[in-house]
Design a protein around this motif. Structure first.
Motif, PDB file in Angstrom:
ATOM      1  N   PRO A   1     -12.891 -21.251   4.706  1.00  0.00           N
ATOM      2  CA  PRO A   1     -13.103 -20.597   5.650  1.00  0.00           C
ATOM      3  C   PRO A   1     -14.266 -19.808   5.731  1.00  0.00           C
ATOM      4  O   PRO A   1     -14.722 -19.519   4.900  1.00  0.00           O
ATOM      5  N   GLU A   2     -14.972 -19.683   7.108  1.00  0.00           N
ATOM      6  CA  GLU A   2     -16.325 -18.591   7.134  1.00  0.00           C
ATOM      7  C   GLU A   2     -15.734 -17.330   7.595  1.00  0.00           C
ATOM      8  O   GLU A   2     -16.366 -16.290   6.939  1.00  0.00           O
ATOM      9  N   THR A   3     -15.075 -17.192   8.462  1.00  0.00           N
ATOM     10  CA  THR A   3     -14.221 -16.114   8.804  1.00  0.00           C
ATOM     11  C   THR A   3     -12.995 -16.168   9.364  1.00  0.00           C
ATOM     12  O   THR A   3     -12.249 -17.350   9.877  1.00  0.00           O
ATOM     13  N   ILE A   4     -12.070 -15.079   8.905  1.00  0.00           N
ATOM     14  CA  ILE A   4     -10.632 -15.284   9.480  1.00  0.00           C
ATOM     15  C   ILE A   4     -10.392 -13.754  10.078  1.00  0.00           C
ATOM     16  O   ILE A   4      -9.259 -13.202  10.277  1.00  0.00           O
ATOM     17  N   ASP A   5     -11.594 -13.498  11.003  1.00  0.00           N
ATOM     18  CA  ASP A   5     -11.328 -12.279  12.037  1.00  0.00           C
ATOM     19  C   ASP A   5     -10.488 -12.733  12.980  1.00  0.00           C
ATOM     20  O   ASP A   5     -10.213 -13.992  13.341  1.00  0.00           O
ATOM     21  N   VAL A   6     -10.064 -11.826  13.866  1.00  0.00           N
ATOM     22  CA  VAL A   6      -9.332 -12.116  15.034  1.00  0.00           C
ATOM     23  C   VAL A   6      -9.985 -12.934  16.109  1.00  0.00           C
ATOM     24  O   VAL A   6     -11.251 -12.395  16.353  1.00  0.00           O
ATOM     25  N   GLY A   7      -9.513 -14.105  16.639  1.00  0.00           N
ATOM     26  CA  GLY A   7     -10.386 -14.564  17.495  1.00  0.00           C
ATOM     27  C   GLY A   7      -9.610 -16.104  17.613  1.00  0.00           C
ATOM     28  O   GLY A   7      -8.892 -16.558  16.776  1.00  0.00           O
ATOM     29  N   LEU A   8      -9.802 -16.841  18.857  1.00  0.00           N
ATOM     30  CA  LEU A   8      -9.238 -17.978  18.962  1.00  0.00           C
ATOM     31  C   LEU A   8      -9.960 -19.340  18.606  1.00  0.00           C
ATOM     32  O   LEU A   8      -9.451 -20.339  18.241  1.00  0.00           O
ATOM     33  N   ASP A   9     -11.288 -19.085  18.608  1.00  0.00           N
ATOM     34  CA  ASP A   9     -12.130 -20.289  18.199  1.00  0.00           C
ATOM     35  C   ASP A   9     -12.567 -20.310  16.595  1.00  0.00           C
ATOM     36  O   ASP A   9     -12.715 -19.319  15.996  1.00  0.00           O
ATOM     37  N   LEU A  10     -12.768 -21.479  16.411  1.00  0.00           N
ATOM     38  CA  LEU A  10     -13.121 -21.694  14.915  1.00  0.00           C
ATOM     39  C   LEU A  10     -14.620 -21.341  14.717  1.00  0.00           C
ATOM     40  O   LEU A  10     -15.446 -21.434  15.683  1.00  0.00           O
ATOM     41  N   SER A  11     -15.122 -20.971  13.515  1.00  0.00           N
ATOM     42  CA  SER A  11     -16.582 -20.658  13.408  1.00  0.00           C
ATOM     43  C   SER A  11     -17.227 -22.092  13.760  1.00  0.00           C
ATOM     44  O   SER A  11     -16.697 -23.129  13.553  1.00  0.00           O
ATOM     45  N   ASP A  12     -18.639 -21.936  14.047  1.00  0.00           N
ATOM     46  CA  ASP A  12     -19.305 -23.101  14.062  1.00  0.00           C
ATOM     47  C   ASP A  12     -19.333 -24.061  12.709  1.00  0.00           C
ATOM     48  O   ASP A  12     -19.193 -25.305  12.817  1.00  0.00           O
ATOM     49  N   THR A  13     -19.354 -23.262  11.839  1.00  0.00           N
ATOM     50  CA  THR A  13     -19.281 -24.140  10.387  1.00  0.00           C
ATOM     51  C   THR A  13     -18.091 -24.957  10.208  1.00  0.00           C
ATOM     52  O   THR A  13     -18.005 -25.990   9.774  1.00  0.00           O
ATOM     53  N   VAL A  14     -16.598 -24.233  10.365  1.00  0.00           N
ATOM     54  CA  VAL A  14     -15.602 -24.988  10.261  1.00  0.00           C
ATOM     55  C   VAL A  14     -15.537 -26.143  11.390  1.00  0.00           C
ATOM     56  O   VAL A  14     -14.923 -27.297  11.191  1.00  0.00           O
ATOM     57  N   ALA A  15     -15.771 -25.635  12.480  1.00  0.00           N
ATOM     58  CA  ALA A  15     -15.583 -26.487  13.578  1.00  0.00           C
ATOM     59  C   ALA A  15     -16.534 -27.862  13.344  1.00  0.00           C
ATOM     60  O   ALA A  15     -16.122 -29.091  13.692  1.00  0.00           O
ATOM     61  N   GLY A  16     -17.352 -27.490  12.861  1.00  0.00           N
ATOM     62  CA  GLY A  16     -18.658 -28.617  12.608  1.00  0.00           C
ATOM     63  C   GLY A  16     -18.087 -29.570  11.384  1.00  0.00           C
ATOM     64  O   GLY A  16     -18.589 -30.864  11.166  1.00  0.00           O
TER      65      GLY A  16
END
Length: 163
Positions: free
Chosen positions: A120-135
């Protein structure tokens, strides 16, 4: 042969939701012959034990701290899995490691268990994947499809079927 793909992770913590997102994409876009079961395992942990007992072959999709660059993908088999899960990114990782340990203890391990992990790039609170992982989701899915095809399962993209 019964095959299951289980995406685990917390969809409320950005990249932690990669596993469930992958199972959602597979459900929406692919048909498998023979049919396999796709499961959003979320943060169920030990509650996934009935699935471990049910399937002959399982792929678990999850974020893993490989100590590599974000988006790094690695496939782990059998005994390689627990050492990587000792580094916990969130509370559900305890459940995945415990799940594997309990399944071994109860002697209900599937014939084959594979973890397809992504850094992962980030596991902060939020509904969207980071651009890196989504990519990297398409690459992650490619790796899963290769494994499933090596087990003799045909994977068909839904949009191609409708043509």
């Amino acid at each position: 042969m019964k095959i299951g793909i289980i995406g685990v992770g917390n969809i409320l913590m950005k990249d932690e939701g990669a596993g469930p997102k992958v199972t959602e994409i597979l459900k929406d876009n692919y048909k498998f012959e023979p049919e396999i079961e796709l499961i959003d395992g979320g943060t169920l942990g030990l509650d996934l034990l009935p699935y471990i007992e049910k399937f002959d072959k399982i792929i678990i999709v999850d974020v893993v701290d490989f100590h590599k660059e974000p988006g790094f993908i690695k496939i782990l088999k059998e005994d390689e899995i627990p050492p990587y899960l000792k580094t916990k990114l969130s509370i559900h990782h305890v459940g995945v490691q415990d799940l594997i340990d309990v399944a071994r203890f109860m002697d209900v391990m599937p014939e084959e268990l594979i973890l397809v992990g992504i850094q992962p790039e980030t596991i902060d609170v939020g509904l969207d994947l980071s651009d890196t992982v989504a990519g990297k989701l398409n690459k992650l899915i490619e790796e899963i499809l290769k494994i499933v095809e090596s087990w003799g399962v045909k994977c068909v993209l839904q949009s191609l079927q409708k043509s």
